[in-house]
Design a protein around this motif. Structure first.
Motif, PDB file in Angstrom:
ATOM      1  N   LEU A 138       0.852  -1.184   0.000  1.00  0.00           N
ATOM      2  CA  LEU A 138       0.000   0.000   0.000  1.00  0.00           C
ATOM      3  C   LEU A 138       0.890   1.236   0.000  1.00  0.00           C
ATOM      4  CD1 LEU A 138      -3.015  -0.322   2.449  1.00  0.00           C
ATOM      5  CD2 LEU A 138      -3.020  -0.258  -0.029  1.00  0.00           C
ATOM      6  N   VAL A 139       0.532   2.210  -0.804  1.00  0.00           N
ATOM      7  CA  VAL A 139       1.372   3.400  -0.924  1.00  0.00           C
ATOM      8  C   VAL A 139       1.505   4.135   0.410  1.00  0.00           C
ATOM      9  CG1 VAL A 139       1.409   5.716  -1.924  1.00  0.00           C
ATOM     10  CG2 VAL A 139       1.101   3.733  -3.376  1.00  0.00           C
ATOM     11  N   GLU A 140       0.443   4.080   1.226  1.00  0.00           N
ATOM     12  CA  GLU A 140       0.519   4.841   2.475  1.00  0.00           C
ATOM     13  C   GLU A 140       1.633   4.345   3.398  1.00  0.00           C
ATOM     14  OE1 GLU A 140      -2.995   4.668   4.828  1.00  0.00           O
ATOM     15  OE2 GLU A 140      -3.154   2.496   4.725  1.00  0.00           O
ATOM     16  N   HIS A 141       2.126   3.131   3.146  1.00  0.00           N
ATOM     17  CA  HIS A 141       3.195   2.618   3.988  1.00  0.00           C
ATOM     18  C   HIS A 141       4.578   2.956   3.445  1.00  0.00           C
ATOM     19  CE1 HIS A 141       0.123  -0.556   5.481  1.00  0.00           C
ATOM     20  NE2 HIS A 141       0.039   0.577   6.122  1.00  0.00           N
ATOM     21  N   LEU A 142       4.642   3.667   2.336  1.00  0.00           N
ATOM     22  CA  LEU A 142       5.933   3.963   1.719  1.00  0.00           C
ATOM     23  C   LEU A 142       6.487   5.297   2.199  1.00  0.00           C
ATOM     24  CD1 LEU A 142       5.246   2.925  -1.979  1.00  0.00           C
ATOM     25  CD2 LEU A 142       6.120   1.526  -0.121  1.00  0.00           C
ATOM     26  N   GLY A 143       7.812   5.374   2.246  1.00  0.00           N
ATOM     27  CA  GLY A 143       8.464   6.631   2.586  1.00  0.00           C
ATOM     28  C   GLY A 143       8.571   7.532   1.369  1.00  0.00           C
ATOM     29  N   VAL A 144       9.136   8.714   1.601  1.00  0.00           N
ATOM     30  CA  VAL A 144       9.195   9.721   0.545  1.00  0.00           C
ATOM     31  C   VAL A 144       9.963   9.220  -0.670  1.00  0.00           C
ATOM     32  CG1 VAL A 144      10.055  11.994  -0.036  1.00  0.00           C
ATOM     33  CG2 VAL A 144       8.990  11.608   2.170  1.00  0.00           C
ATOM     34  N   GLY A 145      11.143   8.649  -0.433  1.00  0.00           N
ATOM     35  CA  GLY A 145      11.983   8.197  -1.541  1.00  0.00           C
ATOM     36  C   GLY A 145      11.268   7.138  -2.371  1.00  0.00           C
ATOM     37  N   ALA A 146      10.624   6.188  -1.684  1.00  0.00           N
ATOM     38  CA  ALA A 146       9.930   5.103  -2.376  1.00  0.00           C
ATOM     39  C   ALA A 146       8.762   5.653  -3.188  1.00  0.00           C
ATOM     40  CB  ALA A 146       9.441   4.074  -1.372  1.00  0.00           C
TER      41      ALA A 146
END
Lengths: 506, 417, 365
Positions: A138-146
């Motif tokens: 899920l995108v909400e679990h990704l950091g800025v770089g990812a």
């Protein structure tokens, strides 16, 4: 370039007006295929608008767009995508509650479906560029770089040959920037064309093959990095040298004004702690800078000091008084001025007149109110004072805040927060998104505050600003202060590696 | 490239709740078992009778369809509290066409009228960026007024009709599902704790099934397939999560929002057709707030079709009970819900959510005490069930509910990026 | 001058909206084959004295309902629950007044206090749910409306006067009724004494919202909750306070009817005032004077439509359609005007800056 190879993109005479603002006026830009072409200009110069026009988000009022030799006109991004243009926006355009895969295939379902074939294609692309991305996360679990890598994947997935990146480095630390630049060079090597928007001159000089400078909505010149220095670019960009935040003589005293000790904050959603055992002091006449990759607890720290969030432990003392249990209003009355990081969301009532915005945060104090009633005359008179002495460019104090430029909005906020004799000024990203004129003015105001004996807590992602203005810099990582550096000796790169958790330089 | 590739750890990829037949069967069996036990303990025979189950399905379908209407709109980012008005338009449409041209025309016209309501809402919210709640309130006012005005215009003076009532409407054909219906009835005759109740439930669900119910079920399954398993659905849901991002990928957000809100109106209108079919007549005030109950069912179901069906089933069931010795049956149900809440409280306590456990336990004990202290529940209170249940679910599980992120927000083209 | 222009544009919005509503309604009437001319002739005929009194009376009730909604609107809260709040409050007040525990005017005061308290409490549930559990007030007040309906029905049956055909609370004693005023010559009916209650509530609303610190905080929270928090406003407290005030005002909605007309609460007590109030508040742009015009307009339409069946053979419900369309078109019109004003202002700011820059270069150059 010979006449046989068509240019990748040619913009001719592009113009775009918004109410009261000419965002673009007679813009001419030629981008050659297989190059990294930088477009530079200060905040508000019209770079983003131009790129939105090239990507079909907005239609130009005048001018022509030519892509790979064919004249085109876009009525929506779909048209731009069709001719092979892709764009990575400054503010990521991702649906948080969707998976990486869903975000990527959206709108391009015809290419490889929405299932296993698409998943395979994304894996292929990711491994080709060395991106560690799980298509089902899920995108909400990704950091800025990812997230940025997902954005780039979106563009590559559609087979774009011309990629626009709008201020891609704004959210990255120097090391991540280097990684991104490696990626860009790789894309270039494959024959793709990259248009790179920035206002950071050293970065541009590092990566671009050609640089086009935009000033007040119009193209000034196109140069080759080998021929110019950062100073030359600055002169092209703003007509003079860029202002410098350089420090003056130290005014630090040994009188402690703000003392934070043992403050923490638990994530209400059950994640890891947002803040752990924060302790520091700021003295009279001192600027303490906080360096850190965004999202490492800086915003939370400010909110705890302001009393917007509450630390379960520790104490905060302001000018000798314990304020840990006091409300935000009481803390403001005690003498905190607060320039919030997002002026539109936290600093202003955009659809209210300036004089009502003057009251915000000062509802309980003269000249804005008396015995529970609003003192309209007092507030209006004081707003006039701020408009004059802080050089807020506005037709009057009945103008709505929204109508002002970013720089003038910010000057109004600075003027307001310096009212009522604060002893502590919290400035979070005080010059973000403002033009150089306002930037210089705001830096001056912060220096003045320091000279007048205020304690200043400065949070900024602009490492030059941080190094220039601060007397000390504390580095923040994963909600904790992990070290301190001396701004007189540290370089941005050293600071950047400290921010990502590498060795803190002595 | 030098970046080290490392797979994202498993626990970071959120496993989305997947539909599983096993759990569904266990759930159904559990419900039947609980109802059977309740029937045995309290002697309230109607809590699990075939008649109640049949009535529950008939009561649940309009709620589910209204909820489906809500789901379509809100998944596309448009809050729709105008469902009630659209449903009212649907009831008029069904009455108007039904008494003249039969049940199929009733269905078509109800869908058409509901879609008109959806169109008004879409033009206001999507086209002009009007606040969704404001538009919903206006649609409710317009829907009610228009239906009353049109009913007075078209039904007055017709045989059996009047300003507030249509002439009788022919109903959709019904049928028994061969085998299952018989087996259910046979089982219900036996006197075995679980099988009797299972038989009654089966018989209730398979006897005299209206063709309309089948169409309704098709709508539910169809919505689920369309929204979650096609690229059209992906785009619709993207408009509800982040329309700007969809726009930057070339998706025509207006188109998908319009489509979804029109579908929303159509579903609500179909729900209206159900009510008319069930009563064989259009009557003023026939919806009785079912549009709102549908909205409640959708929220209760966490903006997902499965949950929505469960919510509609629950509300339809309580509604059906009310008509079948309601005082006694609902009184019995209090015990079940009370015990259920206490069990939930224990589970929460085990999960160390003390506050939730406390509140839940208090409600549970309260209901049990209420059950023991009284003999029957006034019928007024059964009508409250859907609303109190929704408030409870919202209050106790609001952290786990997740509405579409851009739900209710204004969208303008060209402001992306 | 520019401000005058923007004000004129603002005034133009509701007029345009009503015109548009008339136009669309005309189309509907034409499509239905109803006598358009006679419908408008009836609605826009000069009201008779008796009708004027009715318009003022029902206008005052609508006004209170709209104020209740407007308090919420000003801080971005949608109190859809005015409908439930006024009914449950009116029931409670009618019950208390009917018991006549205290004599005469004290009884009136007690009943009003009860109404405000009960209304505030009912709205407060939604406020509490929003503050503690983050539940949208739109959803919770919709649920509470339905719960109120059932609850009132049950309570009414529990306390109804036995043996009577009408299910009502005990009538209020003569001594506690509010006398009407025969202000309109030629009318047999009287204007509610409690019209003053509406006027007082309007004045209170205006002072509270535009002159007090509380009102500023309320509006600031409505304009931008995040900015309000940063400025030190306790938004949770404000949400609760706004819901309580809104509910208390909603509690007043039924009072003119109760003390001036029905003297008891029964199954026939006027329904649907809450949603009409929302419409009127939007029409009047949450401004106390604007709301007054909106309330009178809606009351006028309702009253004049009563004669439609007799005069034109058309159902009076057509007015509801017209009112609904008016609400939609007025909101659209305000939005269009807002955008136009915003663009005009931005142009003005730009022009000002350009002038200043030109002057500056003249000085330096």
């Amino acid at each position: 370039m010979s006449d046989e190879t068509p240019v990748a993109v040619r913009l001719t005479g592009i113009g775009k007006r918004f109410p009261g603002v000419i965002a673009n006026d007679d813009v001419n830009l030629t981008v050659h295929p297989g190059t990294v072409h930088a477009v530079v200009g200060e905040n508000g110069a019209g770079k983003s608008t131009l790129m939105k026009i090239l990507y079909g988000v907005q239609a130009p009022d005048s001018g022509t767009i030519e892509v790979e030799g064919n004249q085109v006109s876009f009525s929506s991004p779909a048209d731009a995508i069709d001719v092979g243009i892709g764009m990575v926006f400054q503010h990521f355009q991702l649906a948080d509650n969707f998976t990486v895969l869903e975000n990527i295939v959206l709108g391009a379902e015809k290419l490889h479906g929405t299932g296993e074939r698409a998943r395979r294609r994304i894996r292929e692309l990711a491994s080709a560029y060395g991106f560690a991305i799980n298509p089902d996360a899920l995108v909400e679990h990704l950091g800025v770089g990812a997230r940025q890598r997902v954005e780039i994947l979106k563009v590559l997935y559609r087979g774009a040959r011309i990629i626009i990146l709008d201020e891609p480095t704004a959210v990255l630390v120097p090391q991540e920037v280097d990684e991104l630049f490696d990626n860009l060079r790789e894309l270039k090597a494959e024959g793709l064309t990259v248009i790179f928007i920035s206002h950071k001159l050293d970065e541009v000089l590092k990566v671009a093959d050609e640089i086009t400078v935009i000033r007040r909505g119009t193209t000034v010149d196109t140069v080759v990095p080998a021929d110019v220095t950062a100073r030359d670019l600055a002169t092209l960009m703003v007509g003079s040298e860029l202002p410098s935040p350089a420090t003056e003589v130290s005014t630090v005293t040994d009188q402690v004004l703000l003392e934070v000790s043992g403050v923490g904050l638990v994530d209400p959603h059950g994640g890891r702690d947002l803040l752990t055992d924060i302790r520091f002091t700021i003295h009279r006449g001192e600027v303490l800078g906080i360096a850190g990759v965004e999202g490492n607890g800086q915003s939370e720290l400010v909110e705890v000091i302001m009393g917007i969030r509450h630390s379960p432990a520790g104490t905060i003392r302001l000018a000798g008084r314990e304020i840990s249990d006091e409300s935000t209003t009481r803390r403001r009355e005690t003498g905190i001025g607060y320039i919030p990081e997002d002026r539109h969301r936290h600093g202003l009532l955009l659809d209210s007149p300036l004089w009502e915005n003057r009251i915000l945060g000062h509802q309980t104090r003269p000249p804005c109110s008396r015995r529970g009633f609003i003192d309209r005359a007092g507030a209006r008179a004081d707003t006039e004072r701020i408009v004059t002495s802080y050089d807020v460019r506005t037709p009057g104090i009945d103008t709505h805040a929204r109508a002002l430029s970013g720089g003038n909005q910010q000057k109004l906020i600075v003027g307001r927060e310096m009212s009522g004799d604060p002893v502590l000024l919290i400035a979070a990203h005080p010059t973000r998104g403002v033009d150089v004129g306002a930037q210089a003015a705001i830096w001056d105001h912060i220096k003045t505050a320091r000279r007048k004996g205020l304690a200043v807590l400065l949070i900024s992602a602009d490492l030059d600003e941080l190094i220039g203005l601060s007397d000390r810099i504390a580095v923040m990582l994963r909600g904790a202060l992990v070290g301190e550096v001396d701004p007189r000796t540290v370089t941005p790169t050293q600071l950047g590696s400290a921010m990502t958790g590498a060795e803190v330089p002595a | 490239m030098s970046t080290p590739t490392h797979e994202v750890p498993r626990d970071e990829t959120v496993t989305r709740s997947r539909f599983s037949w096993g759990w569904l069967l266990i759930g159904i069996a559990g419900v039947i078992l609980a109802l059977g036990a309740l029937r045995t303990v309290t002697g309230a025979d109607d809590v699990a009778s075939a008649g109640t189950m049949g009535a529950a399905v008939r009561a649940a379908m309009p709620i589910a369809l209204a909820g489906l209407g809500g789901l379509w709109a809100e998944r596309a980012g448009v809050v729709n509290i105008g469902l009630e008005g659209m449903m009212i338009l649907g009831t008029f449409g069904a009455g108007f066409a039904g008494y003249q041209w039969g049940p199929w025309a009733a269905l078509a016209f109800a869908v058409f009228m509901g879609t008109v309501g959806g169109l008004i809402h879409a033009i206001a919210t999507v086209g002009f960026g009007v606040d969704h709640i404001v538009s919903g309130v206006a649609v409710n006012i317009i829907g009610l007024g228009a239906a009353q005005y049109l009913a007075a215009l078209t039904f007055t003076g017709k045989p059996g009709g009047g300003p507030t009532q249509s002439p009788p409407v022919e109903r959709m054909p019904t049928f028994d599902i061969p085998g299952l219906s018989w087996a259910g009835r046979e089982l219900a005759q036996t006197d075995l704790v679980f099988l009797t109740d299972a038989g009654a439930v089966l018989a209730g669900l398979t006897t005299r099934v209206s063709l309309l119910t089948v169409i309704g079920l098709a709508c539910i399954v169809g919505t689920w397939l369309l929204l979650w398993h096609t690229s059209f659905g992906l785009r619709v849901r993207a408009c509800g999560e982040n329309p700007q991002s969809a726009e930057t990928l070339g998706v025509n957000v207006y188109l998908y929002k319009y489509s979804a809100v029109l579908a929303s109106g159509a579903m609500a209108g179909l729900g209206g057709a159900f009510l008319v079919d069930d009563a064989s007549v259009y009557r003023d005030g026939q919806t009785g707030g079912r549009g709102y109950i549908g909205l409640a069912a959708m929220i209760f179901g966490n903006w997902r079709p499965g949950g929505l069906v469960a919510g509609a089933g629950l509300f339809g069931y309580t509604d059906a009970l009310r008509l079948r010795r309601g005082g006694e049956s609902v009184h019995a149900l209090l015990l079940l819900i009370g015990v259920g809440l206490i069990a939930l409280a224990v589970w929460w306590l085990w999960k160390r959510k003390v506050a939730q456990a406390g509140v839940t336990a208090a409600f549970g004990v309260g209901l049990v005490v209420l059950h023991l202290a009284t003999d029957s529940v006034p019928s007024d209170f059964t009508g409250m069930t859907p609303f109190i249940a929704t408030l409870l679910v919202l209050g106790l599980a609001s952290q786990r509910l997740r509405m579409p992120k851009a739900d209710g927000q204004r969208y303008r083209r060209g402001e992306a990026g | 001058m520019i401000r005058v222009r923007s004000m004129l544009m603002t005034m133009a919005a509701p007029i345009l909206a009503v015109a548009l509503a008339v136009l669309i309604t005309t189309v509907v009437l034409l499509a239905a084959g109803d006598p358009v001319g006679r419908v408008w002739g009836t609605i826009f005929s000069e009201p008779r004295p008796r009708n004027i009194v009715n318009i003022i009376n029902s206008g005052s009730v609508l006004y209170l309902s709209a104020l209740a909604a407007a308090v919420g609107f000003r801080m971005g809260l949608f109190n859809i629950g005015v409908d439930g709040q006024y009914r449950i409050a009116a029931f409670a007040a009618a019950y208390v007044a009917g018991q006549a525990w205290v004599p005469g005017i004290l009884n009136i005061a007690l009943a009003i206090l009860t109404a405000m308290l009960v209304g505030a409490m009912w709205a407060g549930i939604a406020g509490l749910l929003k503050v503690t559990r983050g539940i949208s007030e739109v959803i919770s007040t919709i649920m509470l409306n339905a719960i109120a309906t059932a609850l009132v029905a049950w309570m009414l049956r529990s306390v109804a006067v036995p043996g009577s055909n009408n299910i009502t609370t005990t009538p209020i004693p003569e001594s506690s009724r509010v006398p009407g005023m025969a202000l309109i010559p030629g009318a047999h009916n009287e204007i509610y004494g409690f019209v003053f209650l509406a006027v007082a509530a309007g004045l209170f609303y205006w002072v509270l919202l535009s002159r007090t610190r509380f009102g500023f905080n309320l509006r600031a929270t409505g304009a931008s909750e995040s900015a309000a928090v940063a400025s030190g406003i306790d938004t949770k407290k404000m949400i609760l306070a706004a819901m309580l005030i809104s509910g208390a005002v909603a509690g007043l909605v039924g009072m003119p009817l109760l003390f001036g007309d029905s003297y008891s609460y029964g199954v026939t007590f006027q329904p649907g005032l809450g949603f009409a109030g929302i419409a009127v508040a939007l029409l009047g742009r949450n401004h106390p004077v604007g709301i007054a015009f909106g309330a009178l307009l809606f009351a006028f339409l309702n009253e004049q439509a009563n004669a439609l069946q007799l005069q034109a053979g058309v159902s009076a419900e057509i007015v509801k359609v017209m009112q609904g369309i008016t609400v939609l078109s007025v909101v659209i019109a305000y939005e269009v005007v807002r955008r136009a004003n915003r663009a005009a202002e931005q142009r003005r700011v730009a022009a000002e800056l350009a002038r200043a820059r030109a002057e500056a270069t003249e000085v330096t150059g």
